[in-house]
Motif scaffolding. Structure first.
Motif, PDB file in Angstrom:
ATOM      1  N   LYS A  15       0.885  -1.146   0.151  1.00 58.53           N
ATOM      2  CA  LYS A  15       0.045  -0.122  -0.055  1.00 58.53           C
ATOM      3  C   LYS A  15       0.816   1.202   0.127  1.00 58.53           C
ATOM      4  CE  LYS A  15      -4.043  -1.945   2.267  1.00 58.53           C
ATOM      5  NZ  LYS A  15      -5.221  -1.810   3.172  1.00 58.53           N
ATOM      6  N   GLU A  16       0.473   2.279  -0.745  1.00 56.63           N
ATOM      7  CA  GLU A  16       1.213   3.444  -0.801  1.00 56.63           C
ATOM      8  C   GLU A  16       1.688   3.924   0.459  1.00 56.63           C
ATOM      9  OE1 GLU A  16      -0.662   6.618  -3.175  1.00 56.63           O
ATOM     10  OE2 GLU A  16      -2.379   6.185  -1.856  1.00 56.63           O
ATOM     11  N   GLU A  17       1.112   4.100   1.560  1.00 59.04           N
ATOM     12  CA  GLU A  17       1.399   4.557   2.715  1.00 59.04           C
ATOM     13  C   GLU A  17       2.171   3.810   3.692  1.00 59.04           C
ATOM     14  OE1 GLU A  17      -2.013   6.693   4.336  1.00 59.04           O
ATOM     15  OE2 GLU A  17      -2.420   7.702   2.548  1.00 59.04           O
ATOM     16  N   ASP A  18       2.500   2.410   3.200  1.00 55.91           N
ATOM     17  CA  ASP A  18       3.217   1.823   4.233  1.00 55.91           C
ATOM     18  C   ASP A  18       4.510   2.250   4.531  1.00 55.91           C
ATOM     19  OD1 ASP A  18       1.211  -0.338   4.292  1.00 55.91           O
ATOM     20  OD2 ASP A  18       2.179  -1.569   2.706  1.00 55.91           O
ATOM     21  N   LYS A  19       5.132   1.961   5.582  1.00 54.16           N
ATOM     22  CA  LYS A  19       6.241   2.767   6.084  1.00 54.16           C
ATOM     23  C   LYS A  19       7.395   1.550   6.429  1.00 54.16           C
ATOM     24  CE  LYS A  19       4.704   6.874   7.229  1.00 54.16           C
ATOM     25  NZ  LYS A  19       5.082   8.242   6.852  1.00 54.16           N
ATOM     26  N   LEU A  79       8.489   6.297   3.653  1.00 53.45           N
ATOM     27  CA  LEU A  79       7.643   5.448   2.978  1.00 53.45           C
ATOM     28  C   LEU A  79       8.356   4.263   2.464  1.00 53.45           C
ATOM     29  CD1 LEU A  79       5.427   7.992   0.890  1.00 53.45           C
ATOM     30  CD2 LEU A  79       4.825   6.684   2.969  1.00 53.45           C
ATOM     31  N   SER A 136      -7.486  11.342   2.722  1.00 55.97           N
ATOM     32  CA  SER A 136      -6.265  10.639   2.431  1.00 55.97           C
ATOM     33  C   SER A 136      -6.614   9.187   1.789  1.00 55.97           C
ATOM     34  CB  SER A 136      -5.479  10.482   3.647  1.00 55.97           C
ATOM     35  OG  SER A 136      -6.150   9.810   4.651  1.00 55.97           O
ATOM     36  N   ASN A 194      -5.054   5.491   0.971  1.00 59.92           N
ATOM     37  CA  ASN A 194      -3.952   4.325   1.255  1.00 59.92           C
ATOM     38  C   ASN A 194      -4.325   3.308  -0.024  1.00 59.92           C
ATOM     39  OD1 ASN A 194      -1.640   3.112   2.163  1.00 59.92           O
ATOM     40  ND2 ASN A 194      -2.494   2.307   3.792  1.00 59.92           N
TER      41      ASN A 194
END
Length: 109
Positions: free
Chosen positions: A14-18, A23, A63, A65
């Motif tokens: 997912k684009e917001e995974d850290k 990121l 937002s 995700n």
């Protein structure tokens, strides 16, 4: 035309995974580049689902995700060398796949 056997690596997340404070997408791209992988592309999805639920565009939310896929192509040996690091980075946040492909252009060694 010369055909070369190579591997296609795909990482679904997912684009917001850290990864730490950064990121995950950016961390993976840096790792691929630092380790001399020929190139990578990030694709952003507009809808998808997996073990962590459904992700989709919702105009009522500020937002999103959304799902993302990182793809890169290189020789098996080079991808195998960085695979432990990628597995550690992605952890429970995604899925990593590799498949055989044929390339019609010489890759950097």
């Amino acid at each position: 035309m010369k055909k070369i056997s190579a591997k296609l690596l795909r990482i679904y997340l997912k684009e917001e995974d850290k990864y730490g404070k950064e990121l995950l997408i950016n961390s993976i791209i840096k790792t691929l580049k630092t380790n001399g992988i020929a190139g990578a592309t990030v694709f952003k999805g507009f809808c998808g689902y997996g073990t962590r639920g459904i992700s989709r565009i919702d105009i009522l939310r500020l937002s999103m995700n959304l799902p993302a896929v990182i793809e890169c192509i290189d020789y098996e040996e080079k991808l195998n060398d960085i695979m432990p690091k990628l597995v550690e980075m992605v952890s429970e946040n995604g899925l990593i796949t590799i498949q055989d492909i044929d390339v019609f252009k010489e890759l950097k060694k």
